[in-house]
Enzyme design. Structure first.
Site, mmCIF file in Angstrom:
data_model
loop_
_atom_site.group_PDB
_atom_site.id
_atom_site.type_symbol
_atom_site.label_atom_id
_atom_site.label_comp_id
_atom_site.label_asym_id
_atom_site.label_seq_id
_atom_site.Cartn_x
_atom_site.Cartn_y
_atom_site.Cartn_z
ATOM 1 N N HIS A 153 4.718 0.257 0.119
ATOM 2 C CA HIS A 153 5.469 -0.468 1.138
ATOM 3 C C HIS A 153 4.605 -1.568 1.735
ATOM 4 O O HIS A 153 3.381 -1.564 1.613
ATOM 5 C CB HIS A 153 6.018 0.461 2.223
ATOM 6 N N ARG A 203 5.156 7.212 13.421
ATOM 7 C CA ARG A 203 5.269 7.825 12.100
ATOM 8 C C ARG A 203 4.647 9.210 12.097
ATOM 9 O O ARG A 203 3.636 9.441 12.752
ATOM 10 C CB ARG A 203 4.532 6.925 11.100
ATOM 11 N N ASP A 225 0.339 5.138 1.795
ATOM 12 C CA ASP A 225 -0.483 5.605 2.908
ATOM 13 C C ASP A 225 -1.614 6.542 2.477
ATOM 14 O O ASP A 225 -1.398 7.485 1.700
ATOM 15 C CB ASP A 225 0.384 6.302 3.946
ATOM 16 N N HIS A 231 0.837 -1.197 0.000
ATOM 17 C CA HIS A 231 0.000 0.000 0.000
ATOM 18 C C HIS A 231 0.873 1.249 0.000
ATOM 19 O O HIS A 231 2.073 1.204 0.273
ATOM 20 C CB HIS A 231 -0.917 0.030 1.228
#
Length: 376
Positions: free
Chosen positions: A323, A339, A173, A171
């Site tokens: 990723h 994150r 983000d 995917h």
């Protein structure tokens, strides 16, 4: 409502996320705060100011080296917490070109990272996931042996049963937002909140994924648009009695997008959030998307795999990479990190843009001609 101003609280007591993960486990909270819909804004990418030679990085780092030909670079000897604006601009350009850049032994904390990331764009608050107390812009990664027992899926990825394929995890983000993530920073935690083996993350180059398609297929997908949806995350939140912060979680984006700094074409679909192609029948759309998803997951020649260590940091460009976190440790271990995610521009396709392969080949040819002319 807008994200709360927690500066006063933070001056009194700053959270140590590593200690929280060690002592409390999954420490995230789910306040019932709603947020206004994300409004479009003019994104000014700092990579435009970057030096093509990235001299501010290369002259000050101990070592910089590429991990694979197409994606992934590692930098030793620089602390992200002390980078000046020129170095941040050069890093933005390097990440745009290489997809993901890794750092080891970083001292940057979550408060420094939050301010650091604002250099690259407005910080994103996730629509459904929890966050540390008072830090809505921080997305926590925490999975352990209890995860599979508590959740059937996380982020739309099925964690239970033999039917799950690791390929489902690819995917980029929050692509269901109108202006999805741009450059992103993720820091791993202390060694006792990382599995002793496993828990790696893979990134794939969307530049190379486009370049690997045949010219006829490239021509076919250019100009197409796809629907991206966060419905699975919304369903997970509702089932868990967690808040859904905004009302809109669907957007339409080009299947091939142009990076605003490099000008290179990138394949912009992935199984995480891309649901259908506009204008095609369901059968046609499913066939095309499944081919592209298989193309991405099977592209081992344009992927990089990163082994997390204590205080490792990955900085990547969500616009030109996908990723995939590998959940191979959930039976025996845990993995924690956090994150921060600045938003980028609204995805677009410029018909005049070039592929990375084409652009680099043309530049190499021009340079060879120039050198030959000098010798003559």
């Amino acid at each position: 409502m807008a994200p709360p101003n927690t500066d006063i609280i933070q001056e009194i007591e700053k959270l140590n996320l590593q200690n929280l993960a060690r002592t409390k486990g999954n420490y995230v909270v789910y306040p019932n705060d709603k947020y206004p819909e994300l409004e479009l804004f003019d994104h000014q990418d700092p990579g435009h100011r970057g030096d093509p030679a990235k001299a501010s990085l290369y002259k000050n780092a101990e070592k910089i080296f590429d991990l694979t030909p197409h994606i992934g670079t590692e930098i030793h000897g620089l602390q992200l917490s002390t980078l000046n604006d020129t170095q941040k601009d050069d890093l933005a350009l390097l990440v745009a070109e290489r997809g993901v850049v890794f750092f080891r032994d970083q001292d940057i904390d979550v408060y420094q990272a939050r301010e650091w990331a604002r250099h690259f764009g407005p910080l994103h608050v996730h629509n459904t996931f929890g966050h540390p107390p008072g830090l809505p812009e921080v997305h926590v990664v925490y999975f352990d042996t209890e995860t599979v027992k508590k959740y059937k899926s996380i982020g739309g990825v099925n964690l239970q049963g033999a039917a799950r394929s690791a390929a489902d995890g690819w995917h980029s983000d929050v692509t269901y937002d109108n202006q999805p993530a741009g450059l992103t920073l993720l820091k791993a935690s202390t060694i006792d909140t990382l599995p002793h083996t496993g828990g790696d993350t893979l990134w794939s180059s969307s530049y190379a994924a486009y370049d690997r398609l045949s010219p006829a297929f490239q021509k076919f997908v250019e100009g197409l648009e796809a629907v991206h949806s966060g419905q699975q995350q919304v369903d997970e939140a509702i089932n868990a009695n967690h808040v859904v912060r905004r009302k809109n979680w669907t957007s339409i984006h080009p299947v091939v997008r142009t990076h605003p700094v490099t000008g290179w074409k990138a394949l912009f679909v992935q199984p995480g959030f891309t649901r259908s192609i506009v204008g095609l029948s369901k059968r046609e759309s499913d066939i095309v998307l499944q081919y592209l998803f298989d193309h991405i997951s099977g592209g081992v020649d344009f992927q990089v795999r990163f082994k997390w260590e204590e205080n490792s940091v990955a900085v990547w460009d969500n616009r030109v990479t996908n990723h995939n976190a590998v959940f191979d440790y959930l039976e025996f271990g845990k993995r924690h990190g956090w994150r921060v995610t600045p938003q980028g521009e609204k995805p677009y396709f410029d018909p005049k843009s070039k592929s990375k392969r084409q652009d680099l080949a043309e530049k190499a040819e021009a340079e060879a001609k120039e050198n030959a002319a000098k010798q003559n």
